[in-house]
Design a protein around this motif. Structure first.
Motif, PDB file in Angstrom:
ATOM      1  N   LEU A 124       0.830  -1.204   0.000  1.00 30.18           N
ATOM      2  CA  LEU A 124       0.000   0.000   0.000  1.00 30.18           C
ATOM      3  C   LEU A 124       0.863   1.252   0.000  1.00 30.18           C
ATOM      4  O   LEU A 124       1.936   1.246   0.578  1.00 30.18           O
ATOM      5  CB  LEU A 124      -0.924  -0.009   1.225  1.00 30.18           C
ATOM      6  N   PRO A 125       0.430   2.357  -0.614  1.00 28.01           N
ATOM      7  CA  PRO A 125      -0.802   2.445  -1.393  1.00 28.01           C
ATOM      8  C   PRO A 125      -0.692   1.645  -2.687  1.00 28.01           C
ATOM      9  O   PRO A 125       0.338   1.681  -3.351  1.00 28.01           O
ATOM     10  CB  PRO A 125      -0.945   3.942  -1.678  1.00 28.01           C
TER      11      PRO A 125
ATOM     12  N   ASP B 164      -8.255   1.343  -4.157  1.00 29.58           N
ATOM     13  CA  ASP B 164      -8.589   1.186  -2.740  1.00 29.58           C
ATOM     14  C   ASP B 164      -8.957  -0.262  -2.473  1.00 29.58           C
ATOM     15  O   ASP B 164     -10.121  -0.638  -2.513  1.00 29.58           O
ATOM     16  CB  ASP B 164      -9.737   2.123  -2.366  1.00 29.58           C
TER      17      ASP B 164
END
Length: 66
Positions: A18-19, A39
């Protein structure tokens, strides 16, 4: 992060990734497209709108994310 040579197979990602963005570093030239951030924590999975690569989150979520 596993190399995604088979687009039908989801790519397992962890908090270390992540991201999350696609394409991933080291992707072959043919798999390049504009970078998009995904996401994967919201539903535990995400699909790239450009190349349809499927990402699935596994492992412990980072602190501060629900």
């Amino acid at each position: 992060m596993a190399d995604n040579t088979d687009k039908a197979q989801p790519i397992a990602v962890t908090a270390h990734d992540l991201p999350l963005h696609c394409p991933q570093p080291g992707a072959p030239l043919w798999a390049r497209h504009p970078r998009v951030f995904l996401d994967v924590l919201k539903e535990g999975k995400a699909v790239c709108p450009y190349c349809s690569a499927q990402y699935v989150f596994s492992g412990e979520r980072p602190s501060g994310h629900h």
